[in-house]
Design a protein around this motif. Structure first.
Motif, PDB file in Angstrom:
ATOM      1  N   GLN A  92     -20.694  -5.570  69.888  1.00 26.16           N
ATOM      2  CA  GLN A  92     -19.338  -5.336  69.400  1.00 26.16           C
ATOM      3  C   GLN A  92     -18.986  -3.865  69.586  1.00 26.16           C
ATOM      4  N   SER A  93     -17.707  -3.594  69.745  1.00 26.46           N
ATOM      5  CA  SER A  93     -17.222  -2.225  69.894  1.00 26.46           C
ATOM      6  C   SER A  93     -16.391  -1.857  68.671  1.00 26.46           C
ATOM      7  N   PHE A  94     -16.655  -0.685  68.138  1.00 27.50           N
ATOM      8  CA  PHE A  94     -15.921  -0.177  66.987  1.00 27.50           C
ATOM      9  C   PHE A  94     -15.317   1.167  67.368  1.00 27.50           C
ATOM     10  N   THR A  95     -14.098   1.427  66.915  1.00 31.46           N
ATOM     11  CA  THR A  95     -13.426   2.683  67.236  1.00 31.46           C
ATOM     12  C   THR A  95     -13.536   3.641  66.052  1.00 31.46           C
ATOM     13  N   ILE A  96     -14.020   4.845  66.335  1.00 30.65           N
ATOM     14  CA  ILE A  96     -14.088   5.917  65.347  1.00 30.65           C
ATOM     15  C   ILE A  96     -12.836   6.765  65.561  1.00 30.65           C
ATOM     16  N   PRO A  97     -12.054   7.018  64.533  1.00 34.85           N
ATOM     17  CA  PRO A  97     -10.804   7.766  64.710  1.00 34.85           C
ATOM     18  C   PRO A  97     -11.063   9.218  65.120  1.00 34.85           C
ATOM     19  N   PRO A  98     -10.049   9.886  65.701  1.00 39.11           N
ATOM     20  CA  PRO A  98     -10.212  11.298  66.064  1.00 39.11           C
ATOM     21  C   PRO A  98     -10.616  12.130  64.842  1.00 39.11           C
ATOM     22  N   LEU A  99     -11.428  13.166  65.100  1.00 35.00           N
ATOM     23  CA  LEU A  99     -11.917  14.011  64.011  1.00 35.00           C
ATOM     24  C   LEU A  99     -11.460  15.450  64.183  1.00 35.00           C
ATOM     25  N   ASP A 100     -11.071  16.076  63.084  1.00 35.94           N
ATOM     26  CA  ASP A 100     -10.751  17.501  63.084  1.00 35.94           C
ATOM     27  C   ASP A 100     -12.045  18.309  63.214  1.00 35.94           C
ATOM     28  N   PRO A 101     -11.954  19.581  63.557  1.00 36.94           N
ATOM     29  CA  PRO A 101     -13.158  20.415  63.604  1.00 36.94           C
ATOM     30  C   PRO A 101     -13.855  20.440  62.233  1.00 36.94           C
ATOM     31  N   GLU A 102     -15.172  20.346  62.265  1.00 36.73           N
ATOM     32  CA  GLU A 102     -16.042  20.348  61.093  1.00 36.73           C
ATOM     33  C   GLU A 102     -15.813  19.173  60.158  1.00 36.73           C
ATOM     34  N   ALA A 103     -15.153  18.136  60.620  1.00 35.56           N
ATOM     35  CA  ALA A 103     -14.960  16.921  59.823  1.00 35.56           C
ATOM     36  C   ALA A 103     -16.060  15.930  60.166  1.00 35.56           C
ATOM     37  N   SER A 104     -16.229  14.932  59.323  1.00 37.66           N
ATOM     38  CA  SER A 104     -17.234  13.909  59.582  1.00 37.66           C
ATOM     39  C   SER A 104     -16.645  12.533  59.294  1.00 37.66           C
ATOM     40  N   TYR A 105     -17.332  11.527  59.826  1.00 40.42           N
ATOM     41  CA  TYR A 105     -16.913  10.147  59.628  1.00 40.42           C
ATOM     42  C   TYR A 105     -18.162   9.322  59.348  1.00 40.42           C
ATOM     43  N   ARG A 106     -18.097   8.488  58.330  1.00 37.11           N
ATOM     44  CA  ARG A 106     -19.225   7.628  57.973  1.00 37.11           C
ATOM     45  C   ARG A 106     -18.892   6.194  58.331  1.00 37.11           C
ATOM     46  N   TRP A 107     -19.810   5.565  59.023  1.00 38.96           N
ATOM     47  CA  TRP A 107     -19.610   4.185  59.453  1.00 38.96           C
ATOM     48  C   TRP A 107     -20.791   3.362  58.949  1.00 38.96           C
ATOM     49  N   VAL A 108     -20.494   2.236  58.292  1.00 38.22           N
ATOM     50  CA  VAL A 108     -21.526   1.362  57.737  1.00 38.22           C
ATOM     51  C   VAL A 108     -21.701   0.167  58.662  1.00 38.22           C
ATOM     52  N   PHE A 109     -22.973  -0.163  58.965  1.00 35.85           N
ATOM     53  CA  PHE A 109     -23.252  -1.327  59.804  1.00 35.85           C
ATOM     54  C   PHE A 109     -22.744  -2.583  59.114  1.00 35.85           C
ATOM     55  N   PRO A 110     -22.083  -3.483  59.855  1.00 33.45           N
ATOM     56  CA  PRO A 110     -21.693  -4.767  59.262  1.00 33.45           C
ATOM     57  C   PRO A 110     -22.941  -5.558  58.892  1.00 33.45           C
ATOM     58  N   ALA A 111     -22.916  -6.211  57.750  1.00 37.17           N
ATOM     59  CA  ALA A 111     -24.090  -6.943  57.259  1.00 37.17           C
ATOM     60  C   ALA A 111     -24.460  -8.121  58.153  1.00 37.17           C
ATOM     61  N   ASP A 112     -23.489  -8.677  58.878  1.00 34.55           N
ATOM     62  CA  ASP A 112     -23.762  -9.860  59.700  1.00 34.55           C
ATOM     63  C   ASP A 112     -24.285  -9.514  61.094  1.00 34.55           C
ATOM     64  N   THR A 113     -24.561  -8.230  61.341  1.00 38.82           N
ATOM     65  CA  THR A 113     -25.030  -7.806  62.655  1.00 38.82           C
ATOM     66  C   THR A 113     -26.542  -7.961  62.750  1.00 38.82           C
ATOM     67  N   ALA A 114     -27.018  -8.462  63.887  1.00 40.62           N
ATOM     68  CA  ALA A 114     -28.460  -8.542  64.119  1.00 40.62           C
ATOM     69  C   ALA A 114     -28.982  -7.163  64.496  1.00 40.62           C
ATOM     70  N   PRO A 115     -30.281  -6.899  64.291  1.00 41.98           N
ATOM     71  CA  PRO A 115     -30.821  -5.608  64.737  1.00 41.98           C
ATOM     72  C   PRO A 115     -30.521  -5.400  66.220  1.00 41.98           C
ATOM     73  N   SER A 116     -29.943  -4.255  66.535  1.00 41.67           N
ATOM     74  CA  SER A 116     -29.543  -4.001  67.913  1.00 41.67           C
ATOM     75  C   SER A 116     -29.486  -2.502  68.165  1.00 41.67           C
ATOM     76  N   PRO A 117     -29.517  -2.108  69.445  1.00 40.30           N
ATOM     77  CA  PRO A 117     -29.370  -0.691  69.768  1.00 40.30           C
ATOM     78  C   PRO A 117     -27.942  -0.220  69.491  1.00 40.30           C
ATOM     79  N   VAL A 118     -27.813   1.076  69.316  1.00 35.02           N
ATOM     80  CA  VAL A 118     -26.519   1.679  69.016  1.00 35.02           C
ATOM     81  C   VAL A 118     -26.173   2.638  70.144  1.00 35.02           C
TER      82      VAL A 118
END
Length: 171
Positions: A92-118
């Motif tokens: 699956q593809s997920f879009t991370i929104p644009p980030l300002d300088p020194e900003a961060s974004y936290r993304w949580v794995f969906p619970a229904d996802t099988a173990p997979s590479p990122v």
């Protein structure tokens, strides 16, 4: 006016004299009278203790659940805005929104996802750096934290740790 004070047939009563510490010691029951029972306070304590225990258990269960979730944290270490990123997990593809300088974004794995590479990819925009990163297979309930620091030159610094709850559970 007090009529007994001016009645010559009835003698005046002497005023009571105060008792001082040297006049004698009062028995313990007179020195510190017992406080009246406080049933309302006791009832409140009987309700407050189980409520506090239930609240503590709810907080611990929430922390344990959040501690089991795998997360990716993306930190923009660039001087400029970071364009939208694409994160690929479990086909699956997920879009991370644009980030300002020194900003961060936290993304949580969906619970229904099988173990997979990122994988993390940025769109190819002429004149900008392109960030591409391929990570190991990760389970959504591993409690892993992957922290990606994206730099101006297109490099990606990666650090990985596990939550305290995941370490305590031994999974």
């Amino acid at each position: 006016m007090n009529p007994a004070a001016h009645n010559p047939e009835k003698p005046a009563q002497p005023l009571p004299t105060p008792a001082f510490a040297g006049d004698g010691v009062l028995p313990p029951s007179k020195r510190f009278p017992a406080s009246p029972p406080q049933p309302r306070l006791r009832r409140l304590a009987r309700l407050a203790i189980p409520a506090f225990i239930a609240f503590s258990l709810a907080v611990a269960a929430t922390a344990w659940h959040r501690g089991q979730q795998a997360r990716i944290i993306i930190v923009n270490e660039c001087q400029d805005h970071l364009p939208a990123l694409s994160l690929f997990v479990g086909g699956q593809s997920f879009t991370i929104p644009p980030l300002d300088p020194e900003a961060s974004y936290r993304w949580v794995f969906p619970a229904d996802t099988a173990p997979s590479p990122v994988s993390l990819r940025t769109p190819d925009i002429p004149g900008t750096s392109s960030w591409n990163w391929d990570g190991p297979p990760i389970s959504p309930n591993s409690g892993s934290r992957i922290i990606l620091h994206l730099w101006d030159d297109g490099s990606v610094d990666v650090s990985t740790n596990r939550s305290v709850w995941a370490d305590l559970s031994g999974e």
